[in-house]
Enzyme design. Structure first.
Site, PDB file in Angstrom:
ATOM      1  CE1 TYR A   1      75.194   3.481  52.595  1.00  0.00           C
ATOM      2  CE2 TYR A   1      76.548   4.291  54.387  1.00  0.00           C
ATOM      3  CZ  TYR A   1      76.432   3.601  53.210  1.00  0.00           C
ATOM      4  OH  TYR A   1      77.545   3.025  52.635  1.00  0.00           O
ATOM      5  CB  CYS A   2      71.511   1.111  53.337  1.00  0.00           C
ATOM      6  SG  CYS A   2      71.205  -0.622  52.933  1.00  0.00           S
ATOM      7  CB  VAL A   3      67.502  -0.643  55.501  1.00  0.00           C
ATOM      8  CG1 VAL A   3      67.799  -1.850  54.638  1.00  0.00           C
ATOM      9  CG2 VAL A   3      68.475  -0.572  56.670  1.00  0.00           C
TER      10      VAL A   3
END
Length: 595
Positions: free
Chosen positions: A328-330
């Site tokens: 998720y994301c980074v």
């Protein structure tokens, strides 16, 4: 006759008070309100002075760009606003009934929803003048000559931030709703708002909800499970199965380390973790440790090694050759680097499939966050991270600034000026539950990825001593983006389709970075779009996309099942703490509670 009339006049003068003058009782009450406010501020100042180390003050987004030219321009623009307001006021005084035309989008601006912004001539004039001058400032910025693309983006961001800050709704004296509330409550709303503001100043963070409204592990993050493995960097949570049979291939979730993992486990109705377990998955979650001074030397290699360690731990525990992974994301960015390293070392089969939630690998189109990676900002980060880690409040303030109208000024008005009670909203509680970041790694991430965009340059970066090339990733990938995502813009997330070489499925979800992901089927909200995954460009994908109402989660579990549909009984090591990895503590674990 005259004496009688004179006596009557004296009685009226004695018994009839002018409606425009406050009563003695009112004067006494408002004097008390002022005295209480002064006492609150005095107590706060004394408390700050006596504290061994005062809390960091709330950051002013207008100062973050660090450019003298931007500051000068902002000061000149502010004077222009004041001069424009004075012009309209004087013109209106000379020409009764004259009001300037409203800006085109004024009717859609929720800040001016109170009827007095239209019905009251004074406030109507203030509103319309603000709108016209704000439009003029933004238009002037866009028309300035001699600016490169990066400089223009900074100027436009500064212009938007300044116009949002200068809104008359942000001042008690020019906001009719605030004035009415103060009169109705006889000043108590102002005192309550002052109390909110002083509490936020003391903790160095703008509050969106009552900090005590929820308790992690009690009212939030409550899906049953056990911490079965931990390192100095993360804990691994194994959630209890809820079906008699589970998919043979387990699921390992890597949440972003810039937030708490329980965004995916807010409550039973919103929990992706609970839902995934109900679909028959053996679910494992990484809970990152909030950084402290002992983590000052951590770099990207440490987070990649942690992902590999979690994957290997689950494989060994369950005796399976591979796992499904979510980044998720980074953490999705890091998952791509992990997959590239595994592919280079011949270990790609450890991951059966990879799901990227609002993740980026190519940062050319990364949006407004790129404004925070110039030399001035990096120098500021170095100063703020002298102890070896970046206080999570600074990162939270940065993200809030990207949507200043909604995430800063909206709460200034509601919390401070109107003195409203905080809403009991779990998502906002999570948003304010900040985590600290290792300073060295955070700077490396901003420089190598956001500024220099090296991840998409083959072999430009090495991870754990291995040069990485995203083109070597042939793991089946599910790529989810949010249509209104301001953290990982749609066009930027799409670039994963260009750099990965395996089979790819792209899905566009309605809403943004959080609500676009956390959208349980039972809620019946939003929609998603699917199309030809062989589309040559995002525009081609969108041109032929088919919309489906509701959550994208069912689409994802069908995709997971298509990768490997084999199932096994939920017993033995599939039960948290029953295998070789014994339970350390109950979920959600202590790392997520550390500040």
């Amino acid at each position: 006759m005259s004496d009688a009339g004179s006596g009557k006049g004296e009685d009226e003068a004695t018994n009839t008070r002018s409606p425009f003058l406050p009563s003695a009782e009112d004067l006494q009450h408002w004097t008390s309100v002022m005295a209480r406010a002064q006492q609150m501020m005095s107590d706060f100042a004394l408390g700050q002075a006596d504290a061994e180390k005062a809390a960091a003050p709330l950051l002013d987004p207008a100062n973050w760009l660090g450019s003298g030219g931007v500051r000068l321009w902002a000061e000149q623009s502010a004077r222009m606003w004041e001069q424009g307001a004075a012009f309209w006021t004087s013109l209106a005084a000379l020409t009764p009934g004259l009001t300037p035309p409203a800006p085109a989008d004024d009717a859609k601006d929720r800040r001016f929803a109170d009827p007095d912004w239209t019905a009251n001539p004074v406030f109507s004039l203030i509103r319309q003048t603000y709108g016209l001058l704000s439009d003029q400032l933004l238009a002037t910025t866009r028309q300035m000559q001699g600016l490169d693309e990066a400089a223009r983006a900074k100027m436009e961001f500064a212009a938007r931030s300044m116009t949002e800050a200068l809104s008359p709704t942000n001042l008690a004296i020019t906001n009719p709703e605030v004035i009415k509330r103060a009169v109705e409550t006889r000043g108590e709303s102002l005192l309550k708002g002052l109390r909110h503001m002083l509490a936020d100043l003391a903790r160095g963070q703008l509050s969106h909800v009552d900090p005590d409204a929820f308790e992690v592990g009690v009212t939030i993050a409550t899906t049953p499970g056990k911490v079965i493995h931990e390192t100095e960097l993360y804990q691994l949570i194994h959630y209890a199965p809820v079906t008699k049979q589970v998919f043979t291939v387990p699921l390992v979730i890597f949440p972003p380390w810039i937030n708490r993992f329980y965004i995916l486990d807010l409550n039973p109705q919103k929990s992706f973790v609970k839902w995934a377990a109900e679909q028959g998955l053996s679910v494992f979650m990484v809970s990152w440790k909030s950084a402290d001074a002992s983590m000052k030397d951590l770099v990207w290699d440490d987070y990649v090694e942690a992902q590999v360690d979690a994957i290997d731990t689950v494989r060994d525990l369950l005796g399976v050759p591979h796992v499904h992974a979510i980044g998720y994301c980074v953490a999705g960015t890091t998952l791509a680097a992990t997959l590239a390293m595994l592919a280079a070392k011949g270990d790609a089969d450890k991951v059966k499939s990879a799901t990227f939630l609002t993740a980026q690998v190519d940062f050319e189109l990364a949006g407004d966050l790129k404004l925070f990676v110039d030399d001035n900002y990096l120098a500021l980060l170095q100063q703020l991270s002298a102890q070896g880690y970046l206080d999570g409040r600074y990162m939270a303030a940065t993200f809030n600034a990207l949507r200043g109208r909604d995430l800063i000024w909206n709460y200034v008005v509601n919390n401070y000026l109107l003195g409203n009670d905080y809403p009991p909203f779990d998502l906002l509680y999570w948003n304010g539950d900040v985590t600290n970041l290792p300073a060295k790694w955070h700077r490396q991430y901003l420089v190598d990825l956001y500024r220099d965009n090296r991840l998409v340059i083959p072999n430009s970066l090495s991870v754990c001593g291995t040069p990485i090339d995203l083109r070597k990733i042939r793991t089946p990938a599910y790529i989810q983006a949010g249509r209104e995502d301001h953290i990982a813009p749609l066009a930027s997330v799409w670039r994963l389709m260009d750099h990965l070489s395996g089979p790819k499925t792209f899905l566009l979800a309605g809403s943004g970075h959080i609500a676009g992901v956390v959208n349980p089927p039972a809620a019946g909200k939003y929609q998603y779009w699917t199309s030809d995954n062989a589309a040559a460009s995002l525009d081609d994908f969108l041109a032929s996309a088919t919309e489906t109402k509701g959550s994208w989660w069912p689409h994802w579990i069908e995709w997971i099942a298509a990768q490997d549909s084999l199932k096994t009984l939920a017993k033995g090591a599939r039960i948290p703490g029953k295998g070789q990895k014994k339970a350390i503590e109950d979920a959600p674990g202590r790392y997520v509670k550390q500040r």
